[in-house]
Write a protein that holds these residues in place. Structure first.
Motif, PDB file in Angstrom:
ATOM      1  N   PHE A 157     -57.861  42.033  37.111  1.00 18.66           N
ATOM      2  CA  PHE A 157     -56.630  42.602  36.565  1.00 18.66           C
ATOM      3  C   PHE A 157     -56.692  44.123  36.571  1.00 18.66           C
ATOM      4  O   PHE A 157     -57.704  44.711  36.173  1.00 18.66           O
TER       5      PHE A 157
ATOM      6  N   CYS B  22     -55.207  47.458  34.622  1.00 19.16           N
ATOM      7  CA  CYS B  22     -54.955  47.617  33.186  1.00 19.16           C
ATOM      8  C   CYS B  22     -53.539  48.130  32.915  1.00 19.16           C
ATOM      9  O   CYS B  22     -52.673  47.382  32.478  1.00 19.16           O
TER      10      CYS B  22
ATOM     11  N   VAL C 128     -50.157  46.271  33.665  1.00 18.18           N
ATOM     12  CA  VAL C 128     -50.443  44.839  33.845  1.00 18.18           C
ATOM     13  C   VAL C 128     -50.892  44.219  32.515  1.00 18.18           C
ATOM     14  O   VAL C 128     -50.312  43.246  32.051  1.00 18.18           O
ATOM     15  N   LEU C 129     -51.924  44.780  31.906  1.00 14.54           N
ATOM     16  CA  LEU C 129     -52.375  44.295  30.603  1.00 14.54           C
ATOM     17  C   LEU C 129     -51.606  44.944  29.461  1.00 14.54           C
ATOM     18  O   LEU C 129     -51.357  44.308  28.428  1.00 14.54           O
TER      19      LEU C 129
ATOM     20  N   PRO D 195     -49.640  45.344  23.913  1.00 17.72           N
ATOM     21  CA  PRO D 195     -50.072  44.545  25.054  1.00 17.72           C
ATOM     22  C   PRO D 195     -48.840  44.002  25.767  1.00 17.72           C
ATOM     23  O   PRO D 195     -47.793  43.800  25.158  1.00 17.72           O
ATOM     24  N   MET D 196     -48.949  43.772  27.051  1.00 19.38           N
ATOM     25  CA  MET D 196     -47.847  43.181  27.784  1.00 19.38           C
ATOM     26  C   MET D 196     -47.555  41.794  27.207  1.00 19.38           C
ATOM     27  O   MET D 196     -48.476  41.054  26.861  1.00 19.38           O
TER      28      MET D 196
ATOM     29  N   ILE E  95     -49.848  38.421  27.520  1.00 20.00           N
ATOM     30  CA  ILE E  95     -51.181  38.610  28.094  1.00 20.00           C
ATOM     31  C   ILE E  95     -52.294  38.163  27.147  1.00 20.00           C
ATOM     32  O   ILE E  95     -53.339  37.672  27.591  1.00 20.00           O
TER      33      ILE E  95
ATOM     34  N   LEU F 165     -52.589  34.496  27.595  1.00 18.13           N
ATOM     35  CA  LEU F 165     -53.068  34.191  28.948  1.00 18.13           C
ATOM     36  C   LEU F 165     -54.573  34.396  29.049  1.00 18.13           C
ATOM     37  O   LEU F 165     -55.309  33.510  29.499  1.00 18.13           O
ATOM     38  N   LEU F 166     -55.052  35.562  28.615  1.00 18.32           N
ATOM     39  CA  LEU F 166     -56.487  35.828  28.699  1.00 18.32           C
ATOM     40  C   LEU F 166     -57.275  34.930  27.752  1.00 18.32           C
ATOM     41  O   LEU F 166     -58.383  34.486  28.074  1.00 18.32           O
TER      42      LEU F 166
ATOM     43  N   ASP G 152     -43.326  38.622  34.919  1.00 17.82           N
ATOM     44  CA  ASP G 152     -43.817  38.435  33.555  1.00 17.82           C
ATOM     45  C   ASP G 152     -45.076  37.576  33.597  1.00 17.82           C
ATOM     46  O   ASP G 152     -45.411  36.987  34.625  1.00 17.82           O
ATOM     47  N   HIS G 153     -45.738  37.508  32.457  1.00 16.59           N
ATOM     48  CA  HIS G 153     -47.005  36.775  32.432  1.00 16.59           C
ATOM     49  C   HIS G 153     -46.812  35.267  32.346  1.00 16.59           C
ATOM     50  O   HIS G 153     -47.766  34.515  32.611  1.00 16.59           O
TER      51      HIS G 153
ATOM     52  N   ALA H 161     -48.877  31.825  28.294  1.00 16.50           N
ATOM     53  CA  ALA H 161     -48.559  33.254  28.342  1.00 16.50           C
ATOM     54  C   ALA H 161     -47.506  33.568  27.297  1.00 16.50           C
ATOM     55  O   ALA H 161     -46.551  34.282  27.539  1.00 16.50           O
TER      56      ALA H 161
END
Length: 245
Positions: free
Chosen positions: A25, A27, A30-31, A104-105, A108, A111-112, A225-226, A243
């Protein structure tokens, strides 16, 4: 164990599924939705030096560059020499802005948190800024021990050095990495490293036509989008990936 990317369009005919062992990823953008904040801080600091640069100018001309490349472009295009402490003062002002505003997006964290698959972060930002970013956005525990910076290599993106370094450190061949990138420099670097790329266009800095430019450079899928990214990664890993939240 390797997994086949089945949810992505092919960029060239292949005789079998291309296997992926690592997700990398970016940062900023994106994150975390940080680029608009950083552009405003940079524009304000340059304005203090008498340079009439807007945040929009920063977004269109400087996003994706590492600190050294940013300084060189500003100094070359405006025929000036930035103060020696420009970057240090920028870190202080950006850290303050991040503490107040950075988020944070969307999606995310879930998701992580749910991703049962090797992943890491490879960013053109320096380690100091990355530490500030993750602390402000509450992502520190999710990325601890997985962060690589342009400071770790001789050349940042768009050179492939950073992606090679991340892959080597994680013990994965470049051809088995999937990169999630929002910037032109990032996609260029990933493709130069022989890695597959998904373009992420969910940040506040994305402007019309950006997705097409990412595709032209080699991004084989674009997500906004995530949730959309999670759907692809769930197919990739054969496991549910949320997500939301």
């Amino acid at each position: 164990m390797s997994y086949a990317v089945r949810g992505l369009p092919r960029t060239a005919p292949q005789t079998g599924d291309l296997l992926i062992d690592l997700i990398i990823f970016d940062c900023d953008g994106v994150l975390v939705d940080s680029e608009v904040i950083a552009a405003r801080v940079t524009a304000t600091m340059l304005g203090d030096l008498g340079l009439p640069i807007s945040p929009e100018d920063v977004l269109t001309g400087l996003v994706g560059l590492d600190a050294d490349a940013t300084r060189r472009r500003i100094e070359t295009e405006h025929a000036i020499t930035l103060p020696a402490d420009f970057d240090d003062r920028g870190h202080v002002r950006l850290a303050a802005a991040f503490r107040e505003e950075l988020q944070p997006m969307a999606g995310i964290v879930a998701l992580l948190g749910d991703l049962r698959f090797p992943y890491c972060v490879a960013s053109n930002s320096g380690h100091q800024r990355l530490a500030q970013t993750f602390a402000s956005a509450g992502l520190g525990p999710l990325v601890a021990g997985r962060v690589f910076s342009a400071e770790d290599v001789a050349r940042g993106k768009p050179a492939p050095d950073l992606f090679f370094h991340a892959a080597q450190t994680m013990g994965v061949a470049p051809g088995r990495c999937l990169v999630i990138e929002d910037s032109l420099t990032g996609v260029t670097a990933a493709r130069a490293a022989g890695m597959r790329v998904i373009g992420f266009c969910g940040g506040g800095h994305i402007r019309p036509g950006h997705a097409s430019r990412l595709r032209a450079l080699g991004a084989e899928a674009i997500v906004g989008d995530h949730a959309s990214l999670a759907a692809i990664l769930a197919d990739l890993t054969h496991e549910p990936v949320r997500a939301t939240g």
